[in-house]
Design an enzyme around this catalytic site. Structure first.
Site, PDB file in Angstrom:
ATOM      1  N   ASP A  44       0.862  -1.172   0.000  1.00 17.79           N
ATOM      2  CA  ASP A  44       0.000   0.000   0.000  1.00 17.79           C
ATOM      3  C   ASP A  44       0.907   1.233   0.000  1.00 17.79           C
ATOM      4  O   ASP A  44       2.101   1.149   0.287  1.00 17.79           O
ATOM      5  CB  ASP A  44      -0.882  -0.060   1.258  1.00 17.79           C
ATOM      6  CG  ASP A  44      -1.736   1.171   1.428  1.00 17.79           C
ATOM      7  OD1 ASP A  44      -2.278   1.664   0.423  1.00 17.79           O
ATOM      8  OD2 ASP A  44      -1.858   1.643   2.581  1.00 17.79           O
ATOM      9  N   ASP A  59      -0.361   4.983   1.006  1.00 17.34           N
ATOM     10  CA  ASP A  59      -0.663   5.923   2.089  1.00 17.34           C
ATOM     11  C   ASP A  59      -0.491   5.257   3.448  1.00 17.34           C
ATOM     12  O   ASP A  59      -1.042   4.184   3.716  1.00 17.34           O
ATOM     13  CB  ASP A  59      -2.090   6.442   1.966  1.00 17.34           C
ATOM     14  CG  ASP A  59      -2.288   7.307   0.722  1.00 17.34           C
ATOM     15  OD1 ASP A  59      -1.357   7.350  -0.112  1.00 17.34           O
ATOM     16  OD2 ASP A  59      -3.353   7.916   0.579  1.00 17.34           O
TER      17      ASP A  59
END
Length: 407
Positions: free
Chosen positions: A192, A194
């Site tokens: 991922d 963020d």
């Protein structure tokens, strides 16, 4: 019975000697011991050597010499050890080491600090699960203490079920992976973006320029906790950005802060021949730049629509949501030619859960409770490169690779 099987069976009955030397380490000690043993024509069956804070424990399992020579060997080894200021112990026995049990696993423990209490609790749980600790060694001493237990006797899934739920209670992070060649095979690592690869939530950086940061942050937090449908929350948040000048993209790119250890993680994985990708519920306007800057192999995210130099408040193309991230992991694995069992996924939010559970190893990185509970393992220190230790890569190997490139 084949000749090789006959030889193996016969070796189990051979008299052997375990020669154990311990004391202050110094150059030439190992060579000196085996030079001493060579005078008796023995064969080496096994060797194990450990040096801790300048103190050595050297074990040599050798075949027993014939007749009266055993007594002579013992006297000579003790005399040699004394001349070096060492202690020696020699134990008679038969055959090689006891075979390790089936169901071999690597149990990696990260502690900051790693206490004696937590180590005792982990060792006890391994034993209670019916497994045996065959070997323990340190992977790293900073930014966290990382040790690895080589364990046998029960399947990795059984051991994980016994250890992972108790990690928080022990004050450590624990990962359990099956031993075997697949651990050393080429892998695909997908993470991922963020609050994982970077410290920020990209949409909140955009929102700060639109003057709606607090409102967007509230929706983002609810979505990450799994309280809102991600796609709906995405559309709601992006709508608040309508009218922003497209020049804000460059400003946001400049504001993005990589997570500590992110460069080290990616650089080391790439040197090992791994392929690395990112999937994000954020925006290609940022992930494409990260892909170029960090040399990533794959990147996928949502795309902010820009018309006449302004954000429209809409996204275009395929939505990268919870299901989308898992789908992209499969797609990247197929393109990379890597089986899903050899993939690693890293994420922090509820929308990463499908991806984490699809991967061979899912790592919850400083994640929400719901994610930590569902992932294969979790890391709760703010250093992304600690994921390397879960793959059996030591800090010394990382630094050696960096030094080789600099030279």
């Amino acid at each position: 019975m084949s000749a090789s099987l006959s030889a193996a069976s016969a070796s189990e009955d051979l008299p052997t000697l375990l020669v154990k030397i311990f004391g202050k380490d110094r150059p030439g000690l190992t060579a000196g011991l085996f030079d001493t043993l060579a005078g008796y024509g023995v064969d080496v069956v096994d060797i194990e050597q450990v040096v801790t804070r300048g103190r050595i424990v050297l074990c040599a399992l050798v075949t027993e010499p014939p007749g009266v020579q055993e007594g002579e060997l013992r006297a000579t080894v003790h005399s040699w050890a004394e001349s070096w200021g060492l202690s020696a112990e020699i134990i008679s026995g038969t055959g090689d080491n006891r075979p390790r049990g089936t169901g071999r696993s690597h149990v990696t423990v990260l502690g900051n600090p790693l206490t004696a209490e937590s180590t005792a609790a982990i060792a006890a749980r391994i034993t209670e699960a019916g497994a045996n600790i065959d070997r323990v060694f340190r992977l790293a001493k900073y930014p966290v203490t990382a040790v690895e237990f080589a364990v046998s006797g029960v399947p990795a899934d059984t051991l994980r079920s016994a250890l992972a739920p108790r990690a928080g209670e022990f004050g450590v992070d624990i990962a359990v992976v099956a031993a075997g060649l697949q651990r050393r095979a080429q892998r695909l690592v997908v993470m991922d973006v963020d609050s994982t690869l970077i410290q920020d939530e990209v949409i909140e950086l955009f929102a700060a320029h639109a003057g709606c940061e607090a409102e967007v942050a509230r929706v983002t937090e609810s979505a990450m906790r799994g309280e809102l449908d991600f796609a709906q929350s995405l559309h709601a948040r992006v709508a608040l950005l309508a009218g922003l000048d497209a020049s804000v993209v460059e400003k946001v790119r400049a504001e993005v802060r990589l997570t500590p250890g992110a460069r080290t993680l990616i650089r080391t994985l790439k040197r090992l021949g791994y392929q690395v990708g990112v999937v994000s519920g954020g925006f290609t306007q940022v992930t494409d730049e990260l892909r170029e800057r960090l040399g990533l192999d794959f990147a996928a995210a949502n795309t902010l629509e820009i018309v006449d130099g302004r954000l429209t408040g809409r996204v275009t193309g395929e939505i990268v949501d919870r299901a989308g991230k898992a789908r992209l992991l499969r797609r990247f694995a197929e393109q990379a030619g890597v089986p899903l069992a050899q993939t690693v996924a890293i994420g922090d939010g509820a929308n990463d859960l499908d991806m984490l559970n699809t991967a061979g190893l899912g790592v919850a990185f400083n994640a929400k409770p719901v994610v930590r509970e569902a992932a294969h393992t979790s890391v709760n220190v703010p250093f992304l490169d600690t994921v390397l230790y879960l793959l059996g890569i030591t800090r010394e190997e990382v630094e050696a690779a960096d030094g080789a490139v600099e030279d």
